[in-house]
Scaffold this active site. Structure first.
Site, short mmCIF file in Angstrom:
data_model
loop_
_atom_site.label_atom_id
_atom_site.label_comp_id
_atom_site.label_asym_id
_atom_site.label_seq_id
_atom_site.Cartn_x
_atom_site.Cartn_y
_atom_site.Cartn_z
N LYS A 10 5.20 2.29 -3.06
CA LYS A 10 5.26 3.52 -3.40
C LYS A 10 5.55 3.49 -5.12
CE LYS A 10 4.89 7.45 -1.24
NZ LYS A 10 4.28 7.68 -0.16
N LYS A 54 4.84 2.28 8.43
CA LYS A 54 3.85 3.21 8.83
C LYS A 54 2.52 2.38 8.79
CE LYS A 54 3.65 6.80 6.31
NZ LYS A 54 3.41 7.74 5.01
N LYS A 74 0.79 -1.27 -0.02
CA LYS A 74 -0.12 -0.08 -0.12
C LYS A 74 0.82 1.39 0.10
CE LYS A 74 -4.02 1.91 0.21
NZ LYS A 74 -3.44 2.86 -0.88
N THR A 116 -4.93 13.06 6.28
CA THR A 116 -3.64 13.02 6.55
C THR A 116 -3.35 14.26 7.80
OG1 THR A 116 -2.76 12.37 4.35
CG2 THR A 116 -1.13 13.38 6.10
N1 GLU Z 1 1.10 8.99 0.15
C1 GLU Z 1 0.38 8.77 1.51
C2 GLU Z 1 1.50 8.34 2.33
O1 GLU Z 1 2.56 8.52 2.19
C3 GLU Z 1 -0.76 7.93 1.53
C4 GLU Z 1 -0.56 6.33 1.05
C5 GLU Z 1 -1.81 5.76 0.73
O2 GLU Z 1 -2.85 6.26 1.31
O3 GLU Z 1 -1.86 4.55 0.63
O4 GLU Z 1 1.04 7.84 3.47
#
Ligand code: GLU
Length: 417
Positions: A107, A95, A71, A191
């Site tokens: 990513k 995370k 993810k 966020t």
């Molecule tokens: N780009 C965001 C992060 O760095 C969200 C990633 C997501 O929702 O999968 O956490």
């Protein structure tokens, strides 16, 4: 003094190694957890409006899938490198584990300045990139989302390209989608909401009141702009804000809605009518209570960490602080709420979106918020407890919690064959 590491993947490895040491992981487990599961680099030819073609380079990395599908977002930025995407993918693994979400980490990134593309060019770039990484993505394999300079519209194109190819509408292949297309209420500001919840806990621990607290925010994208509005509503004073061009400082306080209107008119915050113009570097060193880096990596380094005056640094960005700077801040008694905890609200509501897409049953915003608060507060306390146990920073604690969970999943699954 040793030279400062600025390569993001090496930085990610160094934070991981500290946790591996604290958890006494053996060499084999360290190698498994620190090596990306897979990396893919693709070329993306795009027909340009003016005629002719340009070829862009894109990456998608799945760092770890021990606890569930990979993810993580997709970034469109001219400075994207494979090492950066690998670092960001590993941060997603930690995370998701830190928040106890049933995901691994991934990513993507495309080397491009999307502001120089027309809408049509951006759509063709997104669709071709999606088709190039299509064998790797899927609702139970690897699920993209927005990141720097990508948005719900881009997520809609990804979802459509995937669905057209598979022959079935597949909502759960990507999160951060528009509400009309299986998106979740509350995802856009998730966020920022997540930062707000953990900041509340950290302020309580340091006996700082949010009401009246002076806040500086570096970066006025999705995270920074929503957070400014939320903290302003809570009574904090937003004394400085910036974007990639520079920023503005007014000790009397700025109004987030006015800053946003200025940005929406296509202008940099450095030209904001009120206050004094400042650089991004100056913003970091202002006399404030809370500093929020909400832009890119490597902003707080050994060169400026000694001059940071904020008591609490809440990392809305990924990787804004180098390991050397992190040590300096810890020794100077600053509270750093690390990225893998502070900005995890985004991926947590992505998880909620993915669940709702599977159910095809959607929640009201107050339900999203309530559940998000529970996840963020629970994660904050397990991190604070681990940090106290290991007598280390919150970052040290967050990595211990996260790495331990992924190591445990790896152990109980066993290594195939
Ligand atoms: N780009 C965001 C992060 O760095 C969200 C990633 C997501 O929702 O999968 O956490």
């Amino acid at each position: 003094m040793p030279r400062e590491i600025l390569n993001p993947f090496k930085i990610a490895q160094s934070y991981f190694e500290q946790a591996a040491e604290r958890l006494k992981l053996d060499a084999g487990m360290r190698a498994i957890l620190s090596t990306p599961k897979r990396t893919l680099t693709v070329s993306i030819p795009v027909r340009m409006d003016q005629g002719g073609y340009r070829v862009f380079i894109g990456h998608r990395v799945a760092h770890n899938m021990a606890r569930g599908p990979a993810k993580g977002g997709i970034r469109f930025h001219p400075d994207v490198t494979l090492d950066e995407v690998k670092a960001l993918a590993s941060w997603m693994t930690w995370k998701c584990a830190c928040l106890d979400l049933p995901f691994g980490g991934g990513k993507g990134g495309v080397v491009v300045d999307p502001h120089r593309l027309s809408d049509g060019e951006r759509e063709r770039l997104t669709r071709r990139y999606t088709s190039e990484i299509l064998p790797l993505i899927g609702p139970d394999q690897d699920i993209p989302a927005p990141d720097v300079y990508t948005d719900p519209q881009i997520m809609a194109w990804i979802m459509d390209t995937y669905s057209m190819t598979k022959g079935a509408t597949t909502l759960g292949v990507v999160t951060g989608k528009p509400l009309a297309l299986g998106g979740s209420k509350g995802r856009e500001r998730a966020t920022a909401r997540g930062v707000q919840f953990v900041l509340r806990e950290a302020c309580r621990a340091r006996k700082i009141s949010i009401k009246g607290a002076r806040v500086a925010i570096q970066g006025y994208g999705n995270a920074g702009s929503h957070l400014a509005a939320l903290l302003h509503e809570e009574g904090a004073r937003i004394v400085a804000a910036s974007d990639s061009g520079g920023g503005v400082y007014d000790p009397k306080g700025l109004t987030p809605a006015q800053l946003l209107a200025h940005k929406r008119a296509g202008r940099s915050l450095k030209t904001f009518e009120q206050g004094k113009m400042i650089t991004n570097k100056q913003l970091l060193e202002l006399a404030v209570d809370v500093l929020v880096p909400a832009a890119l990596e490597n902003q707080i380094t050994s060169a400026n960490a000694g001059r940071i005056k904020a008591k609490i640094i809440a990392e809305a960005a990924n990787g804004p602080t180098t390991p050397m700077a992190d040590d300096i801040l810890f020794r100077r008694g600053r509270t750093v709420i690390p990225d893998i905890l502070a900005n995890a609200g985004g991926v947590t509501v992505s998880y909620f979106e993915w669940v709702q897409d599977f159910y095809t049953f959607f929640w009201e915003e107050d339900e999203v918020d309530r559940r998000l608060e529970k996840y963020m507060v629970r994660a904050y306390h397990s991190v604070a407890e681990a940090a106290a146990r290991h007598k280390c920073s919150l970052r040290g604690g967050a990595y211990v919690v996260a790495v331990d969970r992924v190591a445990e999943a790896t152990r109980v699954r066993g290594i195939f064959p």
